[in-house]
Each structure stands twice: as C-alpha cells, then as structure tokens.
Design a protein around this motif. Structure first.
Motif, PDB file in Angstrom:
ATOM      1  N   GLY A   1      25.465  30.253  43.871  1.00  7.92           N
ATOM      2  CA  GLY A   1      24.553  29.827  42.817  1.00  7.92           C
ATOM      3  C   GLY A   1      24.625  30.668  41.558  1.00  7.92           C
ATOM      4  N   HIS A   2      25.715  31.419  41.405  1.00 13.34           N
ATOM      5  CA  HIS A   2      25.882  32.240  40.207  1.00 13.34           C
ATOM      6  C   HIS A   2      26.722  31.474  39.181  1.00 13.34           C
ATOM      7  N   SER A   3      26.245  31.443  37.964  1.00 13.28           N
ATOM      8  CA  SER A   3      27.036  30.796  36.917  1.00 13.28           C
ATOM      9  C   SER A   3      28.104  31.779  36.438  1.00 13.28           C
ATOM     10  N   TYR A   4      29.146  31.239  35.859  1.00  6.80           N
ATOM     11  CA  TYR A   4      30.188  32.090  35.293  1.00  6.80           C
ATOM     12  C   TYR A   4      29.677  32.628  33.966  1.00  6.80           C
ATOM     13  N   ASN A   5      30.049  33.874  33.666  1.00  4.33           N
ATOM     14  CA  ASN A   5      29.688  34.440  32.371  1.00  4.33           C
ATOM     15  C   ASN A   5      30.969  34.874  31.654  1.00  4.33           C
ATOM     16  N   VAL A   6      30.818  35.418  30.488  1.00  2.00           N
ATOM     17  CA  VAL A   6      32.000  35.751  29.689  1.00  2.00           C
ATOM     18  C   VAL A   6      32.900  36.755  30.403  1.00  2.00           C
ATOM     19  N   MET A   7      32.330  37.710  31.108  1.00  2.82           N
ATOM     20  CA  MET A   7      33.160  38.701  31.791  1.00  2.82           C
ATOM     21  C   MET A   7      33.877  38.100  33.003  1.00  2.82           C
ATOM     22  N   THR A   8      33.259  37.127  33.635  1.00  3.04           N
ATOM     23  CA  THR A   8      33.927  36.443  34.738  1.00  3.04           C
ATOM     24  C   THR A   8      35.165  35.722  34.209  1.00  3.04           C
ATOM     25  N   TYR A   9      34.987  35.041  33.093  1.00  7.71           N
ATOM     26  CA  TYR A   9      36.122  34.341  32.482  1.00  7.71           C
ATOM     27  C   TYR A   9      37.198  35.326  32.016  1.00  7.71           C
ATOM     28  N   ILE A  10      36.777  36.451  31.462  1.00  8.05           N
ATOM     29  CA  ILE A  10      37.741  37.475  31.021  1.00  8.05           C
ATOM     30  C   ILE A  10      38.562  37.966  32.211  1.00  8.05           C
ATOM     31  N   ARG A  11      37.903  38.209  33.334  1.00  5.83           N
ATOM     32  CA  ARG A  11      38.642  38.668  34.524  1.00  5.83           C
ATOM     33  C   ARG A  11      39.674  37.642  34.970  1.00  5.83           C
ATOM     34  N   MET A  12      39.292  36.368  34.970  1.00  5.37           N
ATOM     35  CA  MET A  12      40.246  35.322  35.368  1.00  5.37           C
ATOM     36  C   MET A  12      41.372  35.209  34.337  1.00  5.37           C
ATOM     37  N   TYR A  13      41.038  35.385  33.077  1.00  5.64           N
ATOM     38  CA  TYR A  13      42.057  35.372  32.025  1.00  5.64           C
ATOM     39  C   TYR A  13      43.066  36.498  32.268  1.00  5.64           C
ATOM     40  N   GLN A  14      42.547  37.698  32.543  1.00  5.13           N
ATOM     41  CA  GLN A  14      43.416  38.839  32.846  1.00  5.13           C
ATOM     42  C   GLN A  14      44.312  38.548  34.044  1.00  5.13           C
ATOM     43  N   LEU A  15      43.728  37.994  35.087  1.00  3.06           N
ATOM     44  CA  LEU A  15      44.483  37.694  36.295  1.00  3.06           C
ATOM     45  C   LEU A  15      45.649  36.760  35.993  1.00  3.06           C
ATOM     46  N   HIS A  16      45.362  35.674  35.296  1.00  2.00           N
ATOM     47  CA  HIS A  16      46.425  34.713  34.996  1.00  2.00           C
ATOM     48  C   HIS A  16      47.513  35.335  34.121  1.00  2.00           C
TER      49      HIS A  16
END
Length: 125
Positions: A65-80
C-alpha cells in the motif's frame, strides 16, 4: 526494519537473504513491510545491479500500500542505467518530475555515472 539496511551495507550483497526475510515477515508474522525497509532493499538491488529482484521489490510497494515517490523512481532509474537498460530507464525518467533542481542534479549524476554501461541483455538476431 534495520535488517534491510544491513543487507545493503554488507558486501557482497546477498539479496536472497532479504527476499527470504521479506517472505517470512509477510507470511509468518503477517506484517506488511515498511516503506523504509523496501527503500533499503531496493537500494541493495540497485547496488547489486539485480533488475529481477528490484522488480519484485517494486511490486511489494504496491502490495504493502505504499505509493511510489521521487526517490523510488530515482532508484529504479539508477538500476536500469546500471544494467544498461536504456529504454527502461527512459520510461522511468518520464515519471520523475524535474521541477526540483536537486532532482535534476541527481539525474545528471546518474547519467554521468552510467554513461558507458552496455546492456547485458542478449540481442535477438
């Protein structure tokens, strides 16, 4: 859950221990993982350059039930970027607001850090 922080800190990273622990927390203790736990675990996936595990954790945000936030997206961006998955990185980048100058700086740093990374995916002939 400080244990997920320790998984990130210990080298070499053992993501399987984290996955097993996450499963035990959910199934045995009937608890939902905290955002902080998932954030540390996602960071460990990025550090270990493991897109499969990162996608599993990404789904755990939704389940918990946690929404994604900017840092979550940044981490996925880094991963890719770290895995050479440029198209996936671009898709994630589209979801990140670039209004904040600090976020733009982080994005630039990611691009610089991973500019020479080649894709590990096999090309189809």
């Amino acid at each position: 859950m400080q244990i997920f922080c320790k998984i990130y800190e210990i080298k070499p990273i053992d993501l399987q221990i984290g996955l097993d622990l996450l499963q035990a927390i959910k199934e045995e203790l009937k608890l939902s993982p905290s955002r902080t736990s998932l954030d540390f675990f996602l960071s460990a996936c990025v550090s270990d350059k493991d897109p499969h595990c990162a996608r599993l954790i990404w789904e755990e945000y939704k389940k918990a039930g946690h929404s994604y936030n900017v840092m979550t997206y940044i981490r996925m961006y880094q991963l890719h970027l770290a895995c050479g998955e440029r198209a996936d990185a671009e898709n994630v980048l589209k979801k990140i607001s670039k209004d904040d100058p600090h976020i733009r700086c982080i994005i630039q740093a990611c691009n610089s850090a991973f500019k020479n990374v080649k894709s590990k995916k096999k090309k189809k002939k």
